[in-house]
Design an enzyme around this catalytic site. Structure first.
Site, PDB file in Angstrom:
ATOM      1  N   LYS A  11     -29.860  -3.554  10.990  1.00 59.29           N
ATOM      2  CA  LYS A  11     -30.038  -2.427  11.919  1.00 59.29           C
ATOM      3  C   LYS A  11     -29.226  -1.228  11.460  1.00 59.29           C
ATOM      4  CE  LYS A  11     -25.708  -2.606  13.832  1.00 59.29           C
ATOM      5  NZ  LYS A  11     -24.682  -1.633  13.505  1.00 59.29           N
ATOM      6  N   PRO A  96     -26.057  -6.086   3.503  1.00 56.44           N
ATOM      7  CA  PRO A  96     -24.662  -5.988   3.048  1.00 56.44           C
ATOM      8  C   PRO A  96     -23.692  -6.606   4.051  1.00 56.44           C
ATOM      9  CG  PRO A  96     -25.694  -3.794   3.190  1.00 56.44           C
ATOM     10  CD  PRO A  96     -26.720  -4.790   3.604  1.00 56.44           C
ATOM     11  N   ALA A  98     -20.261  -6.929   6.149  1.00 57.77           N
ATOM     12  CA  ALA A  98     -19.293  -5.979   6.729  1.00 57.77           C
ATOM     13  C   ALA A  98     -19.689  -4.553   6.382  1.00 57.77           C
ATOM     14  CB  ALA A  98     -17.861  -6.284   6.283  1.00 57.77           C
ATOM     15  N   GLY A  99     -20.991  -4.277   6.418  1.00 63.60           N
ATOM     16  CA  GLY A  99     -21.498  -2.964   6.020  1.00 63.60           C
ATOM     17  C   GLY A  99     -21.924  -2.092   7.181  1.00 63.60           C
ATOM     18  N   GLY A 100     -21.748  -2.570   8.418  1.00 59.00           N
ATOM     19  CA  GLY A 100     -22.196  -1.790   9.578  1.00 59.00           C
ATOM     20  C   GLY A 100     -23.689  -1.928   9.814  1.00 59.00           C
ATOM     21  N   MET A 101     -24.294  -3.007   9.280  1.00 62.84           N
ATOM     22  CA  MET A 101     -25.731  -3.216   9.461  1.00 62.84           C
ATOM     23  C   MET A 101     -26.035  -4.527  10.183  1.00 62.84           C
ATOM     24  SD  MET A 101     -27.411  -1.556   6.066  1.00 62.84           S
ATOM     25  CE  MET A 101     -28.911  -1.106   6.958  1.00 62.84           C
ATOM     26  N   ALA A 102     -25.009  -5.120  10.789  1.00 62.74           N
ATOM     27  CA  ALA A 102     -25.153  -6.310  11.641  1.00 62.74           C
ATOM     28  C   ALA A 102     -25.720  -7.524  10.913  1.00 62.74           C
ATOM     29  CB  ALA A 102     -25.988  -5.988  12.888  1.00 62.74           C
ATOM     30  N   GLY A 104     -24.174 -10.358   9.962  1.00 62.74           N
ATOM     31  CA  GLY A 104     -23.767 -11.625  10.588  1.00 62.74           C
ATOM     32  C   GLY A 104     -24.561 -11.888  11.860  1.00 62.74           C
ATOM     33  N   ASP A 138     -23.925  -7.426  19.077  1.00 61.26           N
ATOM     34  CA  ASP A 138     -25.097  -6.984  18.304  1.00 61.26           C
ATOM     35  C   ASP A 138     -26.164  -8.080  18.179  1.00 61.26           C
ATOM     36  OD1 ASP A 138     -23.861  -4.561  17.891  1.00 61.26           O
ATOM     37  OD2 ASP A 138     -23.458  -4.866  15.763  1.00 61.26           O
TER      38      ASP A 138
HETATM   39  P1  ATP Z   1     -21.686  -4.898  12.718  1.00 59.85           P
HETATM   40  O1  ATP Z   1     -22.618  -3.876  12.156  1.00 59.85           O
HETATM   41  O2  ATP Z   1     -22.344  -5.824  13.718  1.00 59.85           O
HETATM   42  O3  ATP Z   1     -20.384  -4.346  13.173  1.00 59.85           O
HETATM   43  P2  ATP Z   1     -21.166  -5.653  10.013  1.00 59.85           P
HETATM   44  O4  ATP Z   1     -22.532  -5.507   9.422  1.00 59.85           O
HETATM   45  O5  ATP Z   1     -20.202  -4.542   9.740  1.00 59.85           O
HETATM   46  O6  ATP Z   1     -21.297  -5.908  11.553  1.00 59.85           O
HETATM   47  P3  ATP Z   1     -21.160  -8.382   9.171  1.00 59.85           P
HETATM   48  O7  ATP Z   1     -21.928  -8.346   7.886  1.00 59.85           O
HETATM   49  O8  ATP Z   1     -21.868  -8.895  10.355  1.00 59.85           O
HETATM   50  O9  ATP Z   1     -20.514  -6.957   9.495  1.00 59.85           O
HETATM   51  O10 ATP Z   1     -19.855  -9.242   8.866  1.00 59.85           O
HETATM   52  C1  ATP Z   1     -18.631  -9.088   9.510  1.00 59.85           C
HETATM   53  C2  ATP Z   1     -17.723 -10.264   9.116  1.00 59.85           C
HETATM   54  O11 ATP Z   1     -18.229 -11.427   9.739  1.00 59.85           O
HETATM   55  C3  ATP Z   1     -17.710 -10.556   7.621  1.00 59.85           C
HETATM   56  O12 ATP Z   1     -16.645  -9.942   6.987  1.00 59.85           O
HETATM   57  C4  ATP Z   1     -17.631 -12.073   7.545  1.00 59.85           C
HETATM   58  O13 ATP Z   1     -16.326 -12.488   7.292  1.00 59.85           O
HETATM   59  C5  ATP Z   1     -18.012 -12.573   8.920  1.00 59.85           C
HETATM   60  N1  ATP Z   1     -19.240 -13.402   8.960  1.00 59.85           N
HETATM   61  C6  ATP Z   1     -19.401 -14.521   9.648  1.00 59.85           C
HETATM   62  N2  ATP Z   1     -20.637 -15.012   9.503  1.00 59.85           N
HETATM   63  C7  ATP Z   1     -21.296 -14.178   8.709  1.00 59.85           C
HETATM   64  C8  ATP Z   1     -22.613 -14.166   8.215  1.00 59.85           C
HETATM   65  N3  ATP Z   1     -23.507 -15.112   8.486  1.00 59.85           N
HETATM   66  N4  ATP Z   1     -22.969 -13.117   7.434  1.00 59.85           N
HETATM   67  C9  ATP Z   1     -22.071 -12.134   7.168  1.00 59.85           C
HETATM   68  N5  ATP Z   1     -20.802 -12.129   7.589  1.00 59.85           N
HETATM   69  C10 ATP Z   1     -20.411 -13.134   8.367  1.00 59.85           C
END
Ligand code: ATP
Length: 307
Positions: A11, A96, A98-102, A104, A138
């Site tokens: 997202k 990606p 921890a890229g801000g694209m949800a 996990g 999210d």
């Molecule tokens: P959001 O946009 O929801 O804030 P995000 O895209 O910045 O999240 P994610 O890719 O969801 O971040 O990952 C955040 C952290 O969650 C990662 O650094 C990782 O340690 C942890 N994590 C746990 N499960 C997963 C998974 N299935 N995929 C990615 N990261 C995961």
């Protein structure tokens, strides 16, 4: 059934308005989510216990222990069903980390849909949404897909109509940003400025732009209250955003908590050109063209949905 495969989209937040810090440590948000065509694939295979493995270019950054959101989702589903179930979850990671694209949250949503089917539970969409809300703010949107506004912590969702397809470019950064640290920086900046933080409001002009499919108007109304904090933590993102604008992006914004940068293009051809310009000029090491909105993982599966 011995294996179920689902695809779950990433997202981008086309509006992310962050209200004052609440006493419980959360913020009230107006969060307009838009699902885009970068997908993780989640396969659930029959097994004795719940395990996870990750393949793909970001796999080394994803935990495979009990902290993995897909494992947590499968366990929460089994608990909801009141029985012990097993599944080997295999995640092909393209979103990606921890890229801000949800990413996990996408994997958690994928695990819920895949295990619901693998285990023959037949739980309705609303039950999955409830479990998703407990897993993270999210995750419900990752189940839903399309375009929707989230209020509260972002988990109370209302779908928004869109009048066409929008074309995007995502500039991927080296290393992630922790969502918690970006919120903390946002609070710190606000405290230091002393300015009163307004109650978050849905931008009606943005909703209209989405509804009419007007990319120019949408580009003009993209907003992200976390952007100043993300740029403070990662100053090198500012020239990336500026390079996108110079190459004709209709809007340029940090995606969620970053560090991925999102650029709205005029059409698919412009998105391809923009991605190429960003990488050949060195403004981004990787840039991916994608479109939105796209469906969440529930479409095309056996999960019953009320309309
Ligand atoms: P959001 O946009 O929801 O804030 P995000 O895209 O910045 O999240 P994610 O890719 O969801 O971040 O990952 C955040 C952290 O969650 C990662 O650094 C990782 O340690 C942890 N994590 C746990 N499960 C997963 C998974 N299935 N995929 C990615 N990261 C995961």
């Amino acid at each position: 059934m011995s294996s179920v495969t689902v695809r779950v989209p990433a997202k981008v937040n086309v509006q992310l308005s962050v209200g004052p810090l609440r006493e419980d440590g959360y913020h009230d948000l107006v969060n307009v989510f838009h699902a885009v065509s970068i997908f993780d694939e989640v396969v659930a295979k029959e097994s004795e216990s719940i395990t996870v493995s990750v393949t793909g270019k970001w796999s080394d950054q994803v935990p495979v222990d009990d902290s993995n959101l897909a494992i947590r989702a499968a366990r929460a589903l089994a608990k909801h069903a009141g029985r012990t179930y097993g599944a080997d979850l295999i995640i092909q990671k393209d979103i990606p980390v921890a890229g801000g694209m949800a990413g996990g949250s996408a994997d958690a949503a994928g695990a819920l849909v895949a295990c619901n089917e693998l285990w023959g539970l037949g739980l309705p969409f609303d039950d999955l949404m409830e479990i998703a809300g407990d897993l993270g703010s999210d995750v419900p949107f990752s189940l839903l897909g399309g375009t929707a506004v989230g209020t509260g912590r972002g988990e109370q969702l209302t779908e928004l109509p869109t009048g066409g397809t929008f074309h995007w470019v995502f500039a991927l950064a080296d290393g992630g940003l922790s969502t918690a640290s970006v919120y903390a920086e946002c609070d710190r900046l606000r405290k230091a400025s002393g300015a009163e933080v307004p109650w978050p409001q849905l931008n009606d002009s943005l909703v209209e732009a989405l509804g009419t499919g007007d990319a120019y108007a949408l580009g003009a109304h993209l907003s992200n209250d976390l952007q100043p904090a993300a740029l403070n933590l990662r100053p090198e993102l500012a020239p990336t955003l500026e390079a996108g604008r110079q190459h004709g992006a209709l809007g340029a914004i940090v995606s969620g908590s970053g560090p991925t940068c999102a650029f709205l293009a005029i059409d698919a051809l412009h998105a391809r050109d923009l991605a190429l310009s960003l990488t050949t000029t060195g403004a981004a090491h990787t840039a991916v063209a994608a479109h939105g909105p796209v469906n969440g993982p529930v479409h095309g599966t056996a999960v019953p949905r009320r309309h």
